[in-house]
Design a protein around this motif. Sequence first.
Motif, PDB file in Angstrom:
ATOM      1  N   LEU A 187       0.987  -1.349  -0.041  1.00 11.56           N
ATOM      2  CA  LEU A 187       0.346  -0.090  -0.010  1.00 11.56           C
ATOM      3  C   LEU A 187       0.648   1.515   0.249  1.00 11.56           C
ATOM      4  O   LEU A 187       0.825   2.258  -0.928  1.00 11.56           O
ATOM      5  CB  LEU A 187      -1.319  -0.120   1.442  1.00 11.56           C
ATOM      6  N   PRO A 188       1.966   1.594   0.660  1.00 12.80           N
ATOM      7  CA  PRO A 188       2.348   2.491   0.386  1.00 12.80           C
ATOM      8  C   PRO A 188       3.118   2.446  -0.885  1.00 12.80           C
ATOM      9  O   PRO A 188       3.542   4.386  -0.846  1.00 12.80           O
ATOM     10  CB  PRO A 188       3.590   2.797   1.608  1.00 12.80           C
TER      11      PRO A 188
ATOM     12  N   HIS B 104      -3.404  21.307  -4.468  1.00 10.07           N
ATOM     13  CA  HIS B 104      -4.546  21.656  -3.686  1.00 10.07           C
ATOM     14  C   HIS B 104      -4.653  22.153  -2.265  1.00 10.07           C
ATOM     15  O   HIS B 104      -5.366  22.257  -1.256  1.00 10.07           O
ATOM     16  CB  HIS B 104      -6.046  20.793  -4.151  1.00 10.07           C
ATOM     17  N   GLY B 105      -3.117  21.213  -2.093  1.00  9.48           N
ATOM     18  CA  GLY B 105      -3.486  21.402   0.348  1.00  9.48           C
ATOM     19  C   GLY B 105      -3.840  20.463   0.535  1.00  9.48           C
ATOM     20  O   GLY B 105      -3.854  20.025   1.935  1.00  9.48           O
ATOM     21  N   GLY B 106      -4.149  18.564  -0.018  1.00  2.67           N
ATOM     22  CA  GLY B 106      -5.138  17.844   0.173  1.00  2.67           C
ATOM     23  C   GLY B 106      -3.842  16.572   0.488  1.00  2.67           C
ATOM     24  O   GLY B 106      -2.525  16.875   0.326  1.00  2.67           O
ATOM     25  N   GLU B 107      -4.397  15.780   1.036  1.00  2.00           N
ATOM     26  CA  GLU B 107      -3.573  13.973   1.119  1.00  2.00           C
ATOM     27  C   GLU B 107      -4.524  13.073   0.909  1.00  2.00           C
ATOM     28  O   GLU B 107      -5.849  13.209   0.628  1.00  2.00           O
ATOM     29  CB  GLU B 107      -3.344  13.855   2.383  1.00  2.00           C
ATOM     30  N   ILE B 108      -3.862  12.177  -0.117  1.00  4.66           N
ATOM     31  CA  ILE B 108      -4.395  10.922  -0.042  1.00  4.66           C
ATOM     32  C   ILE B 108      -3.873   9.639  -0.269  1.00  4.66           C
ATOM     33  O   ILE B 108      -2.853  10.265   0.536  1.00  4.66           O
ATOM     34  CB  ILE B 108      -4.736  11.293  -2.023  1.00  4.66           C
ATOM     35  N   ARG B 109      -4.402   8.786   0.762  1.00  5.61           N
ATOM     36  CA  ARG B 109      -4.128   7.212   1.030  1.00  5.61           C
ATOM     37  C   ARG B 109      -5.024   5.943   0.253  1.00  5.61           C
ATOM     38  O   ARG B 109      -6.307   6.184   0.207  1.00  5.61           O
ATOM     39  CB  ARG B 109      -3.928   7.588   2.454  1.00  5.61           C
ATOM     40  N   CYS B 110      -4.720   4.882   0.358  1.00  7.14           N
ATOM     41  CA  CYS B 110      -5.547   3.938   0.587  1.00  7.14           C
ATOM     42  C   CYS B 110      -5.521   3.167   0.885  1.00  7.14           C
ATOM     43  O   CYS B 110      -4.794   2.463   1.940  1.00  7.14           O
ATOM     44  CB  CYS B 110      -4.521   3.336  -1.014  1.00  7.14           C
TER      45      CYS B 110
END
Length: 452
Positions: free
Chosen positions: A391-392, A427-433
């Motif tokens: 995942l990482p 956009h100043g955000g984060e994403i993860r799975c």
Amino acid sequence: MRGPWSLSSRLALLFAACTAVVSLLAGVLFSRASEAHFIELDQQLLEGKLIGLRHALQDLDAEQAQRRLEDELSRQADLALRIKGSDGVRWYDSSIRIPARLPERPGLSTVSEADSDYRVLNAPLYPERAHSPQLTLLLDITHHQHFLQRMQRLIWLTVGLSALATALLGAWTARRALRPLRRMGVITGGVSAHSLNARLPEAQMPAELAELAHSINAMLGRLDDAFQRLSAFSADIAHELRTPLSNLLTHTQVTLTRERSLEDYREALHSNLEELQWMAQLVNDMLYLAKADHGLLAPNREPLALAEEVDVLLEFFAPLAEDANVRLSREGDGGLDGDRNMLRRALSNLLDNALRFTPEGGDVRVRIVDEVQRVRVSVENSGEEIPADRLPRLFDRFYRADPARQESRSEHAGLGLAITRSIIRAHGGEIRCESADGWTCFLIELPKLHQA
């Protein structure tokens, strides 16, 4: 031109200056205290003699008074006396060495003449009378002054020697104290592209340098990781481009081996065009990521209704989902200020990725949760779970969670998720799975900006 002084030299000079200043202040204070002590002793001696002389000269004729004076003065060789009448006429001098000019003001004072110094006390012979003869007592203090002068010379000598000794000791101490810093310089000086795994021994560093060593080790770790990623990125680029280039060369060479019909040449060019278009898209994607790495992605902010944007994308992917017998759905709504084209590209990459790995009869869901400070968007698909250890790395360039899933065609190079993360971060955000219980979820968190 002389370069800047070393840190050891600066510390040594600082130690020497501090020691010299402290020694000088201590010497000056001691000298002033000694001088004040001698003045106090001289004053006590002169005042005692004054009282004795007043008693000795009380109601005596001139001859008796002179004998008493000589008797009193003979007991102390460094004491002299001058008597003047109330009109200022000199009556008596006990010594021919008395200076010609003496202070007239009452009280204690100091006079220097030739090589001699005197403490002088002026007082009336009969304090109770208005017109009383004046007594001037002189005490030779030349030996006191010589002592103070020798002490001052000793003070200067002590200051010089202590400053020199402190400078030498300070230089030696500074060199020993800075030995870990020189060791850090040797280790960091040997760092190169082939030895980024070198690390500073934090446990052996003083407390003041341990934090610096930790920061340098962290920096070396980041450089090592970035270099390894860059090397892998270069290898991946070469690997991804080698196959289409080999196909183009082989296909072109085969086509040119003999004369062919116009339709055959047209088909060959069309096949080459597909490969070239894919290569052009790959290069554009890499340039896009390079801009993102250098912070050059500047989203155009405009109010967006995420439900509408997602519905447009779901409508676009509906034919593909229908062919694969996959159900598409959307839940929730939310708004934020963002770049419409960039966010559509990010969500499109996630939906394309979800459709490719959702089995027949599965589901792809988009959930939007509107919160006070942020908006959460999740793209979920049913299907085989992704192992936790992979995942990482999902957002690394050219990485595929399961190499066995690679399509025979080269249209998916493994850059989609990397581009998506770059857009979300711009956009100043984060994403993860997250992947568990037969579902894989890509969760996006975007800050809500003020809407006009």
